[in-house]
Design a protein around this motif. Structure first.
Motif, PDB file in Angstrom:
ATOM      1  N   VAL A 219      81.222  28.650  67.732  1.00 29.36           N
ATOM      2  CA  VAL A 219      81.990  28.560  66.493  1.00 29.36           C
ATOM      3  C   VAL A 219      81.013  28.420  65.342  1.00 29.36           C
ATOM      4  CG1 VAL A 219      83.673  27.237  65.179  1.00 29.36           C
ATOM      5  CG2 VAL A 219      83.981  27.537  67.636  1.00 29.36           C
ATOM      6  N   LEU A 220      81.191  29.250  64.319  1.00 29.13           N
ATOM      7  CA  LEU A 220      80.287  29.267  63.169  1.00 29.13           C
ATOM      8  C   LEU A 220      81.096  29.140  61.885  1.00 29.13           C
ATOM      9  CD1 LEU A 220      77.616  29.933  61.571  1.00 29.13           C
ATOM     10  CD2 LEU A 220      78.222  32.350  61.884  1.00 29.13           C
ATOM     11  N   ILE A 221      80.624  28.291  60.967  1.00 30.88           N
ATOM     12  CA  ILE A 221      81.176  28.216  59.619  1.00 30.88           C
ATOM     13  C   ILE A 221      80.063  28.625  58.657  1.00 30.88           C
ATOM     14  CG2 ILE A 221      82.236  26.758  57.861  1.00 30.88           C
ATOM     15  CD1 ILE A 221      83.285  24.989  60.100  1.00 30.88           C
ATOM     16  N   PRO A 222      80.077  29.870  58.145  1.00 30.65           N
ATOM     17  CA  PRO A 222      79.011  30.319  57.245  1.00 30.65           C
ATOM     18  C   PRO A 222      79.036  29.538  55.931  1.00 30.65           C
ATOM     19  CG  PRO A 222      80.270  32.177  58.124  1.00 30.65           C
ATOM     20  CD  PRO A 222      81.040  30.940  58.443  1.00 30.65           C
ATOM     21  N   GLU A 223      77.868  29.187  55.447  1.00 37.02           N
ATOM     22  CA  GLU A 223      77.764  28.411  54.217  1.00 37.02           C
ATOM     23  C   GLU A 223      78.365  29.160  53.031  1.00 37.02           C
ATOM     24  OE1 GLU A 223      76.536  25.961  50.969  1.00 37.02           O
ATOM     25  OE2 GLU A 223      76.942  25.561  53.092  1.00 37.02           O
ATOM     26  N   GLU A 224      78.059  30.466  52.930  1.00 42.76           N
ATOM     27  CA  GLU A 224      78.506  31.225  51.759  1.00 42.76           C
ATOM     28  C   GLU A 224      80.004  31.479  51.753  1.00 42.76           C
ATOM     29  OE1 GLU A 224      77.548  34.128  55.008  1.00 42.76           O
ATOM     30  OE2 GLU A 224      76.583  32.342  54.141  1.00 42.76           O
ATOM     31  N   SER A 225      80.685  31.216  52.864  1.00 40.72           N
ATOM     32  CA  SER A 225      82.115  31.495  52.941  1.00 40.72           C
ATOM     33  C   SER A 225      82.965  30.405  52.307  1.00 40.72           C
ATOM     34  CB  SER A 225      82.539  31.665  54.402  1.00 40.72           C
ATOM     35  OG  SER A 225      82.601  30.404  55.064  1.00 40.72           O
ATOM     36  N   ILE A 226      82.375  29.242  52.036  1.00 41.67           N
ATOM     37  CA  ILE A 226      83.140  28.118  51.491  1.00 41.67           C
ATOM     38  C   ILE A 226      83.219  28.254  49.977  1.00 41.67           C
ATOM     39  CG2 ILE A 226      83.239  25.620  51.240  1.00 41.67           C
ATOM     40  CD1 ILE A 226      81.729  25.390  53.862  1.00 41.67           C
ATOM     41  N   ASP A 321      89.340  19.840  87.400  1.00 44.17           N
ATOM     42  CA  ASP A 321      88.111  20.593  87.666  1.00 44.17           C
ATOM     43  C   ASP A 321      87.787  21.555  86.534  1.00 44.17           C
ATOM     44  OD1 ASP A 321      90.185  22.343  88.032  1.00 44.17           O
ATOM     45  OD2 ASP A 321      89.487  23.130  89.962  1.00 44.17           O
ATOM     46  N   VAL A 322      88.232  21.233  85.317  1.00 44.59           N
ATOM     47  CA  VAL A 322      87.932  22.046  84.143  1.00 44.59           C
ATOM     48  C   VAL A 322      87.359  21.140  83.063  1.00 44.59           C
ATOM     49  CG1 VAL A 322      88.918  23.426  82.277  1.00 44.59           C
ATOM     50  CG2 VAL A 322      89.689  23.789  84.614  1.00 44.59           C
ATOM     51  N   GLY A 323      86.228  21.519  82.483  1.00 42.26           N
ATOM     52  CA  GLY A 323      85.615  20.718  81.433  1.00 42.26           C
ATOM     53  C   GLY A 323      84.779  21.575  80.512  1.00 42.26           C
ATOM     54  N   PHE A 324      84.143  20.923  79.553  1.00 45.48           N
ATOM     55  CA  PHE A 324      83.243  21.651  78.661  1.00 45.48           C
ATOM     56  C   PHE A 324      82.217  20.690  78.088  1.00 45.48           C
ATOM     57  CE2 PHE A 324      85.856  19.773  75.394  1.00 45.48           C
ATOM     58  CZ  PHE A 324      85.049  19.703  74.267  1.00 45.48           C
ATOM     59  N   LEU A 325      81.091  21.253  77.671  1.00 43.79           N
ATOM     60  CA  LEU A 325      80.077  20.528  76.908  1.00 43.79           C
ATOM     61  C   LEU A 325      79.986  21.166  75.536  1.00 43.79           C
ATOM     62  CD1 LEU A 325      77.660  18.515  76.602  1.00 43.79           C
ATOM     63  CD2 LEU A 325      76.197  20.429  77.306  1.00 43.79           C
ATOM     64  N   GLY A 326      80.170  20.380  74.491  1.00 39.68           N
ATOM     65  CA  GLY A 326      79.963  20.857  73.132  1.00 39.68           C
ATOM     66  C   GLY A 326      78.563  20.503  72.666  1.00 39.68           C
ATOM     67  N   ILE A 327      77.891  21.454  72.028  1.00 43.96           N
ATOM     68  CA  ILE A 327      76.553  21.233  71.475  1.00 43.96           C
ATOM     69  C   ILE A 327      76.570  21.652  70.017  1.00 43.96           C
ATOM     70  CG2 ILE A 327      74.088  21.726  71.658  1.00 43.96           C
ATOM     71  CD1 ILE A 327      74.566  22.696  74.511  1.00 43.96           C
ATOM     72  N   VAL A 328      76.231  20.746  69.129  1.00 39.97           N
ATOM     73  CA  VAL A 328      76.091  21.099  67.718  1.00 39.97           C
ATOM     74  C   VAL A 328      74.712  21.722  67.555  1.00 39.97           C
ATOM     75  CG1 VAL A 328      76.134  20.282  65.345  1.00 39.97           C
ATOM     76  CG2 VAL A 328      77.573  19.181  67.066  1.00 39.97           C
ATOM     77  N   THR A 329      74.666  23.027  67.364  1.00 37.86           N
ATOM     78  CA  THR A 329      73.398  23.750  67.339  1.00 37.86           C
ATOM     79  C   THR A 329      72.852  23.954  65.930  1.00 37.86           C
ATOM     80  OG1 THR A 329      74.607  25.847  67.424  1.00 37.86           O
ATOM     81  CG2 THR A 329      73.854  24.928  69.513  1.00 37.86           C
ATOM     82  N   GLU A 330      73.707  23.920  64.922  1.00 35.98           N
ATOM     83  CA  GLU A 330      73.280  23.923  63.519  1.00 35.98           C
ATOM     84  C   GLU A 330      74.174  22.965  62.754  1.00 35.98           C
ATOM     85  OE1 GLU A 330      72.046  27.469  61.288  1.00 35.98           O
ATOM     86  OE2 GLU A 330      72.501  28.618  63.101  1.00 35.98           O
ATOM     87  N   GLY A 382      73.717  24.684  54.225  1.00 35.66           N
ATOM     88  CA  GLY A 382      73.427  25.154  55.572  1.00 35.66           C
ATOM     89  C   GLY A 382      74.647  25.585  56.347  1.00 35.66           C
ATOM     90  N   GLU A 383      74.421  26.480  57.298  1.00 33.43           N
ATOM     91  CA  GLU A 383      75.497  26.887  58.194  1.00 33.43           C
ATOM     92  C   GLU A 383      75.782  25.770  59.192  1.00 33.43           C
ATOM     93  OE1 GLU A 383      74.389  30.606  59.960  1.00 33.43           O
ATOM     94  OE2 GLU A 383      75.104  31.753  58.237  1.00 33.43           O
ATOM     95  N   ARG A 384      76.997  25.797  59.707  1.00 32.99           N
ATOM     96  CA  ARG A 384      77.388  24.842  60.744  1.00 32.99           C
ATOM     97  C   ARG A 384      77.790  25.643  61.974  1.00 32.99           C
ATOM     98  NH1 ARG A 384      76.047  22.577  56.342  1.00 32.99           N
ATOM     99  NH2 ARG A 384      76.706  20.448  55.835  1.00 32.99           N
ATOM    100  N   ARG A 385      77.233  25.238  63.117  1.00 38.21           N
ATOM    101  CA  ARG A 385      77.442  26.016  64.341  1.00 38.21           C
ATOM    102  C   ARG A 385      77.524  25.093  65.539  1.00 38.21           C
ATOM    103  NH1 ARG A 385      75.589  31.570  64.822  1.00 38.21           N
ATOM    104  NH2 ARG A 385      74.354  31.155  62.934  1.00 38.21           N
ATOM    105  N   ALA A 386      78.454  25.390  66.452  1.00 39.45           N
ATOM    106  CA  ALA A 386      78.592  24.610  67.689  1.00 39.45           C
ATOM    107  C   ALA A 386      78.891  25.547  68.845  1.00 39.45           C
ATOM    108  CB  ALA A 386      79.696  23.573  67.550  1.00 39.45           C
TER     109      ALA A 386
END
Length: 804
Positions: A219-226, A321-330, A382-386
């Motif tokens: 998932v990405l939120i571009p900085e210039e889009s806000i 038996d279903v899960g996820f790991l979220g990582i904030v990458t930016e 900055g961009e925000r990305r996970a």
């Protein structure tokens, strides 16, 4: 139909004195299941505020009440029509409300696919569904909830983006489905979709992008889009807040990266919680007074109760038996991890997410005006990305999450295993410190460089040769002296000549000698800085003070004042020059104080710096040091340092034990074991000698000590109030006994990673390594027998070949 609702409301009022009703504890056991269900539904459909039960409302509850008041007439009409439609289709006419069932899954538009996964979207609200093509397992962005759910809560859960904004006075929470005027447009891309949200009332525009990955979703939120075209200014954005949300009846847990890691188990019944977990990645920014204190006055501040920090920008959950790991990458430098138990906002679901912060707020004091709330004017850029890494089967637990993050670090961040000193015990030696006298002050030599050689010899006699030594307080005025200036070396400790001799002496015996360097936080009397130019500034443009606190009261001690330092000036002025001097002395490496545990920004209008830019300057400095054949180390170990350091001291071995958490887990250690050597807090400063030793063994941490040659009582009237027992003559034998017991184990585990960790019985745990060694730890006061293995009381055993 209206008479039916009046009857149900009467039932609710008749049973309102029962403490189970309306709480997160669930329903009491009634003689009729139907009556219990009817009462629960009535509670969900009526607006019984928390004030009526004597409890303070949370922010979510206040918003819910406003939504309910605004939509009450429309809600009642919609529910009556829905019930009548279900009855006409042949549902249970005796009690149509109980027969409505769950809403259908609406994310049915296929967007894209790859070899493993399919991505679907709901074109009306923009939320998503992921499906494994082989196993047919599903991960929902919006939970499938019962039709009796309040419409405003349904919209709240279906919204793929939650928004907080301000118009200058306070923070307002909204979401993309809250107002009927809100608009959504979707543009499909090769790997996903681009969602454009328009909130005309607030005059906000935001774009969020989905990208299907081989192992999940980005998932990405571009900085210039806000775009902020009105008076509303975005405070934070929270994407996919209900991703893979779970009900209390399901088996599983939320994972939060609190300290070493903690779990919130799903439970159908639990005490009522008024708020959940919401903490900043890498800890709160210390220049914001309100983030670090409970009581704030113009000159006095009371510190928050002690708690662990978030060292890794991760989160996740698993259900069945279903899960996820979220990582904030930016955007991890200004992000929060949120985890919410069921019951809050009258939503019976557990959920976890990341929240990207764009503006922070604080309180400032102008004259005698008292506290004035203040928000940042400009957004944090900055961009925000996970990333959402999908897990299933045996990998859907906290161990699987930790392995996924370790793989991310090695493949995407280039972190490679550090093998040198991978099984060395860490010994910190305090050199000198200034002591207050009746008139003036005196330099106290706690450990001279010649005395440090004696300590090395004593350890060798005890069989301790595999050690790493770090020197503290070796400069002119000792421990809290003229930092960030570390030269000249104190002549009272032996001067530069005897420090060279110590470095050579240690090297001849295979011992690495690190020097601690503080380039982040200077004492106010330090002659090494010009506070007006070198100090970081807060929102009020004043120098950001870093205080020590009274142990008994928690209020700041204004006799011990420190200042945070601008890294661009300090690195250029000191680090670049001093690293060459350290190298000439013969030091093996530099232990950087604060760089791995505290991260701040700088709001000086002449040189504004974000937390990210400051971390990047530190990283560059560490890389420069390592390129000159010196090692580098930090304490605690925030994730931005990984790949740029060789060792970590004082790693977190516990969680904060918030009331809503149920279990502490070694997520941090599963990630780093075999990648970066890490040490526990000093043995001689433990609060609980036995349990903390067992935790160190269970988590695979190396032992450490912080010692002096001279007696500890010489530290009276100094600023060192944490080192209450340090004389080496006592602790060398204790260290030798403990390290002697563990030395063989840690040599066996050298380079091995943790493959599994679990609780096998109450207070009995097993940690399994990649080389088929299992370590069983028993915290009970009596022995535990585990499938033929006897683990002694308050002890441990090592089993080769994978164990039981």
């Amino acid at each position: 139909m209206k008479s039916k609702w009046i009857f149900i409301l009467a039932l609710v009022l008749g049973f309102s004195s029962n403490p189970y009703f309306g709480s997160a504890s669930g329903q009491s056991n009634r003689s009729s299941a139907e009556m219990g269900n009817s009462i629960q539904i009535a509670l969900e459909e009526t607006d019984l505020s928390l004030e009526e039960t004597g409890n303070e409302p949370s922010e979510d509850t206040q918003e819910q009440e406003a939504d309910q008041a605004e939509e009450s007439a429309k809600n009642e009409e919609e529910q009556e029509v829905a019930a009548e439609e279900e009855v006409s289709e042949g549902t249970d006419t005796a009690n149509p409300i109980l027969s409505l069932g769950p809403y259908p899954i609406t994310a049915t538009k296929k967007v894209t696919e790859n070899d493993k996964l399919e991505l679907f979207i709901d074109e009306k609200n923009g939320n998503i569904r992921l499906v494994d093509k082989l196993t047919k397992k599903e991960w929902l962005g919006a939970p499938q909830v019962d039709r009796t759910t309040m419409p405003n809560n349904k919209k709240y859960m279906d919204s793929p983006l939650h928004i907080k904004y301000t118009e200058g006075t306070d923070t307002v929470q909204t979401h993309t489905l809250k107002e009927k005027e809100n608009e959504l447009s979707i543009e499909y891309t090769e790997l996903g979709a681009r969602l454009s949200f328009l909130l005309p009332i607030e005059k906000l525009e935001i774009t969020m992008e989905y990208k299907l990955l081989s192992n999940g979703l980005e998932v990405l939120i571009p900085e210039e889009s806000i775009k902020e075209t009105g008076t509303a200014r975005i405070v934070s954005l929270e994407p996919l807040p209900f991703f893979n949300a779970a009900a209390g009846e399901e088996k599983g847990a939320i994972f939060i990266p609190d300290g070493s890691g903690a779990l919130i188990h799903y439970k159908k019944e639990h005490p009522m919680f008024y708020s959940g977990y919401s903490e900043y990645v890498y800890g709160a920014d210390p220049i914001y007074v309100s983030a670090e204190h409970t009581n704030i006055e113009a000159n006095f501040r009371k510190a928050n109760p002690p708690k662990e920090k978030i060292a890794m920008p991760v989160f996740g959950n698993y259900r069945g038996d279903v899960g996820f790991l979220g990582i904030v990458t930016e955007g991890d430098y200004d992000a929060k991890i949120n985890a919410t138990p069921s019951g809050i906002r009258n939503i019976p679901l557990y959920r976890v997410s990341s929240e990207f912060v764009y503006r922070k707020n604080d309180v400032i004091f102008i004259g005698s005006s008292g506290q004035i709330p203040f928000y940042q004017g400009e957004r944090i850029p900055g961009e925000r990305r996970a990333q959402f890494i999908l897990l299933q089967g045996d990998e859907a637990d906290y161990v699987g999450m930790a392995k996924a993050y370790r793989e991310y670090l090695t493949t995407s961040k280039g972190v490679t295993p550090i093998t040198e000193n991978a099984s060395s015990m860490s010994i910190r030696l305090v050199g000198g410190i200034m002591r207050d006298e009746i008139i003036g002050s005196t330099f106290i030599e706690m450990t001279t460089f010649r005395e440090a050689q004696e300590i090395i010899d004593r350890f060798a006699e005890e069989g301790m040769t595999n050690i790493r030594i770090t020197l503290e307080g070796y400069g002119k005025n000792g421990l809290y002296g003229d930092q960030p200036k570390h030269f000249p070396i104190s002549k009272k400790l032996g001067g530069e000549k005897e420090l060279r001799e110590l470095a050579a002496y240690a090297k001849d015996r295979g011992i690495s000698l690190y020097v601690e360097a503080n380039y982040a936080r200077a004492y106010e009397d330090s002659s090494g800085i010009r506070k007006s130019r070198d100090g970081i500034r807060g929102m009020d443009r004043e120098l950001a003070v870093s205080s020590e606190y009274e142990v008994s009261s928690g209020w700041n001690d204004d006799s011990e004042v420190f200042y945070w330092l601008k890294p661009d000036r300090i690195i250029e002025k000191f680090v670049s020059k001093e690293q060459e001097k350290f190298k000439k002395i013969g030091a093996s490496g530099i232990q950087f104080s604060y760089w791995g545990e505290t991260l701040m920004s700088d709001l000086d209008p002449k040189s504004i710096s974000t937390r990210q830019s400051i971390a990047e300057k530190w990283i560059k400095a560490m890389d420069t040091v390592r390129s000159s054949d010196l090692k580098s180390g930090v304490s605690y170990g925030n994730a931005y340092t990984y790949g740029h350091i060789d060792t970590i001291d004082n790693v977190p071995l516990d969680s904060s034990h918030f009331i809503y958490t149920d279990e502490t887990v070694p997520f941090y250690q599963i990630v780093l074991r075999g990648l970066i050597p890490y040490s526990a807090s000093p043995t001689n400063l433990r609060d609980d000698a036995i349990n903390e030793k067992l935790r160190m063994i269970e988590y695979g941490a190396l032992p450490s000590m912080r010692l002096t040659f001279q007696p500890t009582n010489l530290l009276q009237r100094t600023m060192e109030d944490e080192l209450w027992s340090s004389e080496y003559t006592y602790w060398s034998s204790v260290a030798a006994e403990e390290f002697g017991q563990l030395q063989e184990l840690y040599k066996q585990l050298e380079g091995a990673v943790i493959e599994d960790h679990k609780q096998i019985e109450s207070e009995v745990y097993v940690t399994t390594y990649s080389n088929d060694i299992s370590v069983y730890v028993n915290y009970r006061t009596e022995a535990a027998v585990i499938e033929g293995l006897t683990v002694p009381a308050l002890g441990y055993i090592v089993q080769e070949g994978g164990g039981a």
